[in-house]
Design an enzyme around this catalytic site. Sequence first.
Site, mmCIF file in Angstrom:
data_model
loop_
_atom_site.group_PDB
_atom_site.id
_atom_site.type_symbol
_atom_site.label_atom_id
_atom_site.label_comp_id
_atom_site.label_asym_id
_atom_site.label_seq_id
_atom_site.Cartn_x
_atom_site.Cartn_y
_atom_site.Cartn_z
ATOM 1 N N GLY A 32 0.828 -1.211 0.000
ATOM 2 C CA GLY A 32 0.000 0.000 0.000
ATOM 3 C C GLY A 32 0.852 1.246 0.000
ATOM 4 O O GLY A 32 2.089 1.169 0.003
ATOM 5 N N ASP A 86 3.401 -2.701 8.266
ATOM 6 C CA ASP A 86 2.358 -2.630 7.240
ATOM 7 C C ASP A 86 1.397 -1.481 7.560
ATOM 8 O O ASP A 86 1.359 -0.980 8.693
ATOM 9 C CB ASP A 86 1.596 -3.971 7.213
ATOM 10 C CG ASP A 86 0.900 -4.224 5.878
ATOM 11 O OD1 ASP A 86 0.776 -3.286 5.064
ATOM 12 O OD2 ASP A 86 0.473 -5.371 5.661
ATOM 13 N N ALA A 88 -2.786 0.014 7.292
ATOM 14 C CA ALA A 88 -4.110 -0.533 7.620
ATOM 15 C C ALA A 88 -5.164 0.432 7.095
ATOM 16 O O ALA A 88 -4.871 1.601 6.817
ATOM 17 C CB ALA A 88 -4.264 -0.723 9.121
ATOM 18 N N LYS A 99 -7.869 -4.577 7.290
ATOM 19 C CA LYS A 99 -6.895 -4.457 6.207
ATOM 20 C C LYS A 99 -7.472 -5.098 4.945
ATOM 21 O O LYS A 99 -8.469 -5.776 4.987
ATOM 22 C CB LYS A 99 -5.584 -5.163 6.586
ATOM 23 C CG LYS A 99 -4.794 -4.376 7.628
ATOM 24 C CD LYS A 99 -3.429 -4.991 7.921
ATOM 25 C CE LYS A 99 -2.584 -5.314 6.739
ATOM 26 N NZ LYS A 99 -2.346 -4.203 5.803
ATOM 27 N N GLY A 101 -7.734 -3.264 1.842
ATOM 28 C CA GLY A 101 -8.189 -2.297 0.838
ATOM 29 C C GLY A 101 -7.422 -2.464 -0.464
ATOM 30 O O GLY A 101 -7.958 -2.289 -1.562
ATOM 31 N N GLY A 102 -6.155 -2.841 -0.347
ATOM 32 C CA GLY A 102 -5.316 -3.028 -1.541
ATOM 33 C C GLY A 102 -5.358 -4.453 -2.084
ATOM 34 O O GLY A 102 -4.687 -4.765 -3.065
ATOM 35 N N GLU A 108 -0.560 -10.584 3.657
ATOM 36 C CA GLU A 108 -0.287 -9.687 4.789
ATOM 37 C C GLU A 108 -0.549 -10.385 6.122
ATOM 38 O O GLU A 108 0.206 -10.228 7.078
ATOM 39 C CB GLU A 108 -1.149 -8.420 4.682
ATOM 40 C CG GLU A 108 -0.704 -7.508 3.552
ATOM 41 C CD GLU A 108 -1.640 -6.347 3.301
ATOM 42 O OE1 GLU A 108 -1.184 -5.362 2.698
ATOM 43 O OE2 GLU A 108 -2.823 -6.410 3.679
ATOM 44 N N LYS A 126 -7.345 7.029 9.870
ATOM 45 C CA LYS A 126 -7.661 5.598 9.925
ATOM 46 C C LYS A 126 -8.135 5.168 11.322
ATOM 47 O O LYS A 126 -8.572 4.046 11.508
ATOM 48 C CB LYS A 126 -6.421 4.773 9.554
ATOM 49 C CG LYS A 126 -5.735 5.140 8.243
ATOM 50 C CD LYS A 126 -6.424 4.566 7.060
ATOM 51 C CE LYS A 126 -5.737 4.788 5.734
ATOM 52 N NZ LYS A 126 -4.543 4.019 5.505
HETATM 53 C C1 5RP Z 1 -3.499 -3.659 1.490
HETATM 54 C C2 5RP Z 1 -3.692 -3.091 2.848
HETATM 55 C C3 5RP Z 1 -3.141 -1.726 3.105
HETATM 56 O O1 5RP Z 1 -2.277 -1.795 4.186
HETATM 57 C C4 5RP Z 1 -4.272 -0.798 3.426
HETATM 58 O O2 5RP Z 1 -5.190 -0.846 2.355
HETATM 59 C C5 5RP Z 1 -3.781 0.635 3.648
HETATM 60 O O3 5RP Z 1 -3.306 1.159 2.443
HETATM 61 P P1 5RP Z 1 -2.655 2.602 2.340
HETATM 62 O O4 5RP Z 1 -1.401 2.559 3.119
HETATM 63 O O5 5RP Z 1 -2.431 2.787 0.862
HETATM 64 O O6 5RP Z 1 -3.636 3.592 2.906
HETATM 65 O O7 5RP Z 1 -4.249 -3.683 3.724
HETATM 66 O O8 5RP Z 1 -4.124 -4.906 1.365
#
Ligand code: 5RP
Length: 230
Positions: A32, A86, A88, A99, A101-102, A108, A126
Site C-alpha cells: 500500500g 504494514d 491498515a 486491512k 483495501g489493496g 499480509e 484511519k
Molecule cells: C493492502 C492493505 C493496506 O495496508 C491498506 O489498504 C492501507 O493502504 P494505504 O497505506 O495505501 O492507505 O491492507 O491490502
Amino acid sequence: MSVSNLDDLKRQAALKAVDYVRDGMVVGLGTGSTAKHVILALGERIKKGLKIKGVPTSQETARLARKAKIPLLPDDAAWPIDMAIDGADQVDQRLNLIKGGGGALLKEKIVAAAAKRFIVVVDHTKRVPVLGGSFPLPVEIIPFGWANTAKKIEALGGTAVLRKRGGKIFKTEAGHYILDVNIARIDKPAELELQLNALPGVVENGLFVSRASLVIVGTPAGVEEQHAGH
Ligand code: 5RP
C-alpha cells in the site's frame, strides 16, 4: 486535509517505524501507499549500510523492495520474521485492524502471523472508535460458488459487494475474489474473524485482531505511538 498532506503524515509515521529496524533483521514488508514509504525509507538506510532481508506481501511490494535494494527471502522459505511493518485501513482503540483495501490481505496476514512484532503505520484518519461503518470489511473468497458464499457471509450481518476494478471482477494474486462487506459496527471483531474463516469458500478476512504490537499514527500534531496493552 489534502491527499498530499495525508501522504506526508503516512511518510512521517513510516520513518518512525523504520527507526525500530536493526541490522540483521528479517522484515515483513506490507503493501500500500504507507508501506511504500516504509520500503523507500529502508532503502535509504540500506544505502548507509543497514543489512536486512525482506519478505514482501505482494508483487508490487517485491518490485519496490528490489528497486530499494532490499534482498528478499524466497516465498517458500520458513522465514524467521523479526518485525513486519504494514499499513491498515482502520484501527480501533484496542489496535484491532481492518486491512485488505489493496487486496493483499492474505499474504499480509500470513506475514503478520509469522512476525515476532507487527508494527502498523497509519495516518490519523484511519483511527476509529469501532471497526466497520465507513470502511467495508474485505473478505477473500474462492470464485467457485461465490454468490452462495456471499449469502452465508451476509447471514452473519452486513451487505457483501463483489469487488470490481475497471468493470472486471478483481482477482487477488492467488486468483481469489474479494467481497467488500458493509457492516455498520463490528462490535466483536475476534468473534467475526473466526466466524468468517469457518465458512466454506472463505480463504481469509481483513480483520487483524490482537496482532499489532505497536501502531504508529501520523497526525497533524506529530507522530503518536500506541503500544499493545497500553
Ligand atoms: C493492502 C492493505 C493496506 O495496508 C491498506 O489498504 C492501507 O493502504 P494505504 O497505506 O495505501 O492507505 O491492507 O491490502
